[in-house]
Structure formats: structure tokens, C-alpha cells
Design an enzyme around this catalytic site. Structure first.
Site, PDB file in Angstrom:
ATOM      1  N   GLU A 128      48.828  44.861  55.397  1.00 58.20           N
ATOM      2  CA  GLU A 128      48.799  43.678  54.305  1.00 58.20           C
ATOM      3  C   GLU A 128      50.156  43.349  53.943  1.00 58.20           C
ATOM      4  O   GLU A 128      51.017  44.242  53.392  1.00 58.20           O
ATOM      5  CB  GLU A 128      47.806  43.918  53.462  1.00 58.20           C
ATOM      6  CG  GLU A 128      46.517  44.487  54.139  1.00 58.20           C
ATOM      7  CD  GLU A 128      45.388  44.815  53.045  1.00 58.20           C
ATOM      8  OE1 GLU A 128      45.424  44.502  51.798  1.00 58.20           O
ATOM      9  OE2 GLU A 128      44.632  45.867  53.250  1.00 58.20           O
ATOM     10  N   GLU A 137      42.360  36.737  47.748  1.00 64.92           N
ATOM     11  CA  GLU A 137      41.346  37.763  47.101  1.00 64.92           C
ATOM     12  C   GLU A 137      41.394  37.982  45.714  1.00 64.92           C
ATOM     13  O   GLU A 137      42.468  38.253  45.384  1.00 64.92           O
ATOM     14  CB  GLU A 137      41.651  39.221  48.006  1.00 64.92           C
ATOM     15  CG  GLU A 137      40.655  40.171  47.494  1.00 64.92           C
ATOM     16  CD  GLU A 137      40.933  41.491  48.360  1.00 64.92           C
ATOM     17  OE1 GLU A 137      40.432  42.472  48.029  1.00 64.92           O
ATOM     18  OE2 GLU A 137      42.083  41.545  49.077  1.00 64.92           O
TER      19      GLU A 137
END
Length: 456
Positions: A260, A371
Site C-alpha cells: 500500500e 479509507e
């Protein structure tokens, strides 16, 4: 110190069209001039405590002391709980593992200390499979790679710590120094620098909410996008707001592998509300492996101009000037490691292939988007913002965006996305709208304010 890697959109009279960028003005931040701190004796690097330096530690000690009863006597915790002295000792032991002796230290105007550490002494080389090795040479970039994907943007980038023009010498890498306060904000020393366990794409149970697009069903060897940078409001210390690329292998179970990279606002991890460039990896669904940035052995940094975890600047303004950063992750066909590029051509480093199980060969999903954590600490939905804090329908200069989404195939080719899926866990709180044009390729707007009349 200007560096390629930050994209600024600029044109006029073309509101809400993603392939045009409007520049209004940029508000200059009042920043103090960074100062340089040198450490001349590498072998003797240690934390020494004079009387003035002891004062912060005494304050920390008081914070660690258990609660006081009404009769003014201290309750001494037993049954496997630690005294404040023991916890402070363990914090300092942990700091000695992750903070490395610097050749030079640069103080950032946001309060960070950036240590210039010899490349072979970075945390990655504590890993048994890397001991005694040196960072690899840069790999071949994917075919179809271009540093800029349009003709309406200029590229420049800086992190706050570079404002004075100071930089880390050749042969070193910049590492944000971790402090006692950083670890004290964490739920535990063991969980410091890690995402909460149980994070799933279906966030109903975990408190994690997403607005993302993703592709799956094929073999993927990388991903690339430009990500609009904002400074969303995070209303709770133990929440965060991020925008990133996920390269995923395995299933959303205990064997999940992820790589990520993107930007995040995390008061718990960093102690402020600046958007910061970050990385993450895990091989067991965030349970015991992996970490943010360079807080464990894993990611090997090769660049002396980028500090992972440091604040990025400038940021976009509502109805004003827009800024985005380029992120690319791809698998080196020669050695099999996963490399990271930040901005236009700045190779940051790589995740060695041996760290992973499923991602050792390829990814089976790539995901792009935002997110947040919704802790419901006040009994209702959080007001933590995603992206710009505005819904996707508001469009350019108001809603946050990703543009020029691409994936890398088995033959190291960059390709546009196909068979795209969208997911907004709670669309009344944060939503997403996807589109395509000849300049931005595949793009989407996303985000939202969190708590509102439709999101109680």
C-alpha cells in the site's frame, strides 16, 4: 528545494471538467526556517539526558502513572500490568531498535526530526534475509511509462523538511525520527506502527469505511495513479483518513498480502493533521507482519530525497488550486521485488519478494481510493472527512480525485483498467463516481464529510 513529483493543475474558465485544471491562488504557509543538527560521532550515538532534557521525560512519566483514588493514594496495578517506569523503559528499548544513528539531522518546521542514516543501517537490513546486503540498483520501468500524462500540468514537489534546502548526503536515506510521544499515542508498543487487526474490504464490523474502485480476476504486476492531495479533518485521535493504492494477493482472510502507498492524515501515528506520504505492507491480514513506513524491517529505501512518513506540501484548496502526487508500484521482472515510485521518476525503494506468500508471484486485485476509521467514539458516525470532505458529485476543485489509473501486466506493460468495480461502504457518508476521458484516462471523484443528515 523543488523536486519533480508533485503535479499542479492549471488553466482557467473550465470549471468541473477533469481534464482541465484551474489555478486560483495558493496560500503561503508561515513556516519557520528549518535548522540543521549534526551528529559527528556515529559510534557514540545515544540519547543523553541532561536536566532540561529530563523534563519532558518527567512529564511523560506523570502521564503514565495510573489514576489517583479519592484518598490521594496511587493504585499500583498488578496482574501482568506494567508500572510506568517499566513501560517507559520498554518504550525506550523499542526506540533504540527503530531509530538509527544519523550522520546528520534536519529539523522540519512541523516539528519532525529527519535523520540521515547510512543506507545499509536502515531497519530493512535487520531482516535475516537481508543482513550484509546492499540496496539493489533501479529496475527497468514498465513499458508505456510516461512521467506526465497530460499537457496541462506542471510538476514540482516538496516535503516540509526540505524547506531550508538541506538534504541528506549521498549514501544515506532520510528517516523520520520516532519519539516517545509517538509510541505513547499508540494502543500498545506491540501494535505501534501497524493498522488495526481485522481490517477487511467489507468494513461493517471493523469500523473501516471505503470509497474505492478495484479490478480483479486477472494477474496483476503493478499499479499507477495520480492522487489529489488534501488535508481532511480527522475528528478523533484514533481515527485516520487516507487515499492510496492497494496491491493485493490472497483472500480477505488471514492470508491476505497487501502493498500500500499514498497519503494519510493520522493524529495517532504522527501527532498532527498534516497529510503525509506513507507506505504499508502485510502478509497475514494486518495481524503480526508488516508496518507503516520504515517502522519495521521490510521495505528497503534507496532514495536520499524522500522521507517516508514526512508531511507533503502544498495541498489542494476548495474551489482553488489543485495538487496531486503520482504513485506507481510494480514488480521488477528481473529480481521479482516490488518497487515504489513517488512523483515523476523518484524511485523510493522496494519490498523484497521474500516478504510475501501470494505476492511473491503476482497480485490478484488492485484497488484505488479512500479509507477512514469510524470509531463512533461519541455514539454516532464520525465527522472524519475522506478526500476533500465533499461528495463526488461536486466535481473538480471541490471533490478529491484519482486520475490516470493503470495496471501492469505479466509482460511489464502499463495498461488502462478494464472491468472496473466500484464500492462505497456507506454512500451517504462517502461516495464515488468514475469516468473516462482522453486526458485523465480512467479517473474518479470520491469522498465525503462523514456525519451529516443522511449519515447519522
Amino acid at each position: 528545494m523543488d523536486m519533480k513529483g508533485y503535479s499542479v493543475s492549471s488553466t482557467t474558465n473550465h470549471r468541473n471538467k477533469p481534464f482541465f485544471a484551474a489555478s486560483i491562488h495558493t496560500t503561503k504557509q508561515q513556516l519557520t526556517r528549518p535548522q540543521k543538527i549534526h551528529s559527528f560521532k556515529l559510534a557514540s550515538f545515544s540519547y543523553s539526558y541532561s536536566i532540561p532534557m529530563l523534563l519532558p521525560s518527567l512529564v511523560l512519566l506523570l502521564l503514565l502513572v495510573p489514576s489517583v483514588h479519592s484518598n490521594s493514594t496511587y493504585h499500583i496495578a498488578t496482574n501482568n500490568s506494567f508500572t510506568p517506569f517499566l513501560r517507559l523503559k520498554r518504550i525506550r528499548q523499542h526506540l533504540s531498535k527503530i531509530n538509527r544513528p544519523p550522520l546528520k539531522t534536519i529539523q522540519s518546521p512541523d516539528g519532525d526530526l529527519i535523520d540521515c542514516v547510512l543506507s545499509h543501517q536502515q531497519p530493512a537490513f535487520d531482516h535475516p534475509n537481508l543482513k550484509g546486503q546492499k540496496p539493489l540498483e533501479p529496475p527497468e520501468r514498465p513499458k508505456g511509462y510516461e512521467e506526465n500524462n497530460d499537457n496541462v500540468t506542471e510538476s514540482f514537489f516538496h516535503q516540509l523538511w526540505t524547506h531550508s534546502g538541506e538534504s541528506c548526503p549521498h549514501g544515506t536515506i532520510p528517516i523520520r525520527r520516532t519519539t516517545e510521544q509517538d509510541i505513547l499515542r499508540s494502543s500498545s508498543i506491540r501494535r505501534f506502527g501497524r493498522k488495526p487487526r481485522g481490517v477487511r474490504r467489507d468494513s461493517t464490523a471493523s469500523g473501516h469505511e471505503h470509497a474505492v474502485v478495484f479490478v480483479n480476476g486477472e494477474q496483476y504486476y503493478g499499479a499507477k495513479a495520480s492522487i489529489n492531495v488534501w488535508a481532511p479533518i480527522v475528528t478523533d485521535q484514533y481515527e485516520f483518513s487516507l487515499s492510496q493504492i492497494w496491491v493485493i494477493g490472497g483472500s480477505f482472510d488471514n492470508n491476505l498480502n497487501t502493498i500500500e502507498a499514498g497519503w494519510q492524515v493520522s493524529p495517532e501515528l504522527y501527532g498532527d493533521n498534516y497529510p503525509r506520504f506513507f507506505t504499508y505492507w502485510t502478509t497475514d491480514a494486518y495481524q503480526t507482519t508488516g508496518c507503516y513506513n520504515l517502522l519495521c524491517s521490510g521495505f528497503v529505501q534507496t532514495n536520499n530525497r524522500i522521507a517516508i512518513g514526512a508531511a507533503i506540501n502544498p495541498r489542494s484548496a476548495y474551489n482553488g488550486r489543485q495538487f496531486d502526487i503520482g504513485i506507481m508500484v510494480w514488480k521488477d521482472p528481473k529480481h521479482g521485488h516490488w518497487w515504489l515510485e513517488f512523483g515523476s521518476g523518484l524511485l523510493v525503494g522496494y519490498w523484497p519478494a521474500f516478504l510475501f506468500s501470494h505476492l511473491r508471484s503476482h497480485a490478484n486485485m488492485v484497488q484505488f481510493g479512500g479509507e477512514i476509521v469510524n470509531s463512533r467514539s461519541r455514539g454516532y458516525h464520525t465527522g472524519t472527512q475522506m478526500g476533500s470532505g465533499h461528495f463526488a458529485e461536486e466535481g473538480f476543485r471541490k471533490a478529491a480525485y484519482f486520475r490516470n489509473l493503470q495496471v501492469v501486466d505479466w509482460d511489464n506493460n502499463l495498461l488502462p483498467l478494464s472491468n472496473i468495480h466500484k464500492l462505497a461502504d456507506h454512500s451517504n457518508c462517502y461516495d464515488i463516481r468514475e469516468g473516462t476521458n482522453h486526458v485523465w484516462g480512467t479517473y474518479f471523484y470520491y469522498g465525503g464529510p462523514g456525519r451529516n443528515v443522511r449519515c447519522p
